[in-house]
Design an enzyme around this catalytic site. Structure first.
Site, PDB file in Angstrom:
ATOM      1  CG  ASP A 109       5.652   1.147 -19.549  1.00 30.30           C
ATOM      2  OD1 ASP A 109       5.528   1.898 -18.572  1.00 30.30           O
ATOM      3  OD2 ASP A 109       6.257   0.063 -19.493  1.00 30.30           O
ATOM      4  CB  CYS A 169      -2.993  -5.535  -2.571  1.00 29.98           C
ATOM      5  SG  CYS A 169      -3.644  -3.945  -2.044  1.00 29.98           S
ATOM      6  CB  CYS A 223       5.973  -9.808  -7.976  1.00 28.81           C
ATOM      7  SG  CYS A 223       4.897 -10.128  -6.562  1.00 28.81           S
ATOM      8  CB  CYS A 226      -0.210  -6.541  -4.849  1.00 25.68           C
ATOM      9  SG  CYS A 226       0.761  -5.852  -6.182  1.00 25.68           S
TER      10      CYS A 226
HETATM   11  S1  SF4 Z   1      -6.201  -2.848  -4.772  1.00 34.83           S
HETATM   12 FE1  SF4 Z   1      -7.577  -4.615  -4.707  1.00 34.83          FE
HETATM   13  S2  SF4 Z   1      -6.697  -5.916  -3.082  1.00 34.83           S
HETATM   14 FE2  SF4 Z   1      -5.815  -3.861  -2.835  1.00 34.83          FE
HETATM   15  S3  SF4 Z   1      -7.173  -2.816  -1.377  1.00 34.83           S
HETATM   16 FE3  SF4 Z   1      -7.902  -2.294  -3.431  1.00 34.83          FE
HETATM   17  S4  SF4 Z   1      -9.511  -3.825  -3.822  1.00 34.83           S
HETATM   18 FE4  SF4 Z   1      -8.275  -4.627  -2.133  1.00 34.83          FE
HETATM   19  S1  SF4 Z   2       4.475  -6.610  -7.053  1.00 34.41           S
HETATM   20 FE1  SF4 Z   2       3.010  -6.152  -5.384  1.00 34.41          FE
HETATM   21  S2  SF4 Z   2       2.964  -8.011  -4.087  1.00 34.41           S
HETATM   22 FE2  SF4 Z   2       4.767  -8.152  -5.410  1.00 34.41          FE
HETATM   23  S3  SF4 Z   2       6.415  -7.335  -4.123  1.00 34.41           S
HETATM   24 FE3  SF4 Z   2       5.663  -5.629  -5.409  1.00 34.41          FE
HETATM   25  S4  SF4 Z   2       4.099  -4.627  -4.179  1.00 34.41           S
HETATM   26 FE4  SF4 Z   2       4.498  -6.620  -3.234  1.00 34.41          FE
END
Ligand code: SF4
Ligand code: SF4
Length: 325
Positions: A109, A169, A223, A226
């Site tokens: 990372d 997402c 977070c 997504c």
């Molecule tokens: S990352 Fe997962 S939630 Fe986002 S479009 Fe692809 S399959 Fe769907």
């Molecule tokens: S981690 Fe994913 S769902 Fe959360 S704010 Fe960032 S892009 Fe949006």
């Protein structure tokens, strides 16, 4: 060895999507263009994924408004150490079997390497619209690590992109941080960090823009939304590694608001959460309490509003005003 993703990365930076993360935009951005900048003799990159998923519910399904949401990857031990130890064992195995001396470098990372691009080529998964690497059997709850070696190893092959027409997402992101790139080639979607809750709560050192604070909800570190909504994670396997037992799953906001700086260091010793630093973490806790809008948080917020740290105090005042509104 350089990959076309370096071009997409340059565009992502040029679009300003890295926000204030200077480690992504300074001279290390150039180092990222070629892994041989990290190990001049490198001929191959061995990419590994390490599961960290636990059986605990997704943060977005927690209904207790006293609890702080902490990103799944940060519930256990700091992954940098865990993965580095595993990769070190891999080096020893290779040394025992290779039959020739070789040079190597471990990257986890922090090294300037376009790791998702190489992991995709190695066959570990495809890069989803949420920009995470997704494996058809394991989902996306895994860390990436790399071992650069001077050995020539047969290349893997990337799996097909299996997002299809799904947009869960993109639809679920509370801050609309997954944005179209409008690029004629390359990935269709990118994360604009300047809108992302993970960026606000982990990477941003100063104040969180006032217009974004309400969208952060109860997140105090990272977070997962997504990834929580991604169908490929619905049956994701869980890790058996005790290093990732959930020591920091959903802490109590009021208790977190009362910790001193030395307690912060003790509690989050060997945890990725230290990256937010004490000041940033308490800033996040204040915002989360304001967003929960519960009268029981008035007293702890009044205490934080008296903090000698202006960052904490200002966010606590914002949260108090939100409680009143
Ligand atoms: S990352 Fe997962 S939630 Fe986002 S479009 Fe692809 S399959 Fe769907
Ligand atoms: S981690 Fe994913 S769902 Fe959360 S704010 Fe960032 S892009 Fe949006």
């Amino acid at each position: 060895m350089p990959v076309e993703e370096a071009r997409y990365y340059r565009k992502w930076i040029a679009d300003g999507y890295a926000g204030e993360m200077r480690y992504l935009t300074d001279r290390r951005a150039g180092v990222r263009e070629d892994p041989r900048n990290l190990l001049p003799s490198a001929k191959s990159i061995i990419c590994v994924g390490k599961l960290y998923n636990g059986p605990e519910p997704y943060s977005a399904s927690l209904e207790d408004d006293e609890l702080a949401w902490i990103s799944r990857y940060a519930w256990g031990d700091d992954y940098h150490d865990v993965l580095s130890r595993g990769l070190r064992r891999l080096v020893e195995m290779l040394q025992a079997r290779a039959g020739e001396r070789f040079e190597w470098k471990i990257c986890v990372d922090a090294a300037p390497l376009l790791e998702r691009a190489y992991a995709r080529r190695a066959g570990l998964g495809w890069i989803g619209k949420n920009t995470c690497l997704i494996n058809q059997e394991k989902g996306s709850w895994f860390f990436l690590g790399e071992l650069l070696v001077s050995l020539a190893i047969e290349a893997g092959s990337p799996p097909p992109d299996s997002c299809g027409t799904c947009t869960r997402c993109i639809d679920a992101c509370p801050t609309e941080a997954i944005v179209p790139t409008n690029a004629p080639d390359g990935p269709e979607w990118a994360i604009d960090s300047r809108r992302c809750i993970a960026y606000f709560t982990i990477e941003l050192r100063g104040p969180i823009p006032a217009g974004n604070r309400a969208q952060i909800g109860p997140h105090v570190f990272g977070c997962d939304i997504c990834q929580d909504v991604c169908p490929w994670n619905h049956a994701a396997p869980v890790t058996s590694d005790p290093a990732f037992l959930p020591r920091h799953f959903a802490g109590n906001l009021e208790k977190l608001a009362a910790i001193s700086e030395s307690e912060f260091r003790d509690i989050f010793h060997n945890s990725a959460i230290t990256r937010a630093r004490y000041s940033g973490f308490l800033r996040n806790v204040a915002v989360a309490m304001g967003n929960q809008r519960s009268a029981r948080f008035r007293k702890p917020l009044e205490r934080l509003a008296q903090s000698s740290d202006p960052l904490i105090a200002e966010h606590a005042r914002w949260a108090l005003a939100r409680l009143e509104s």
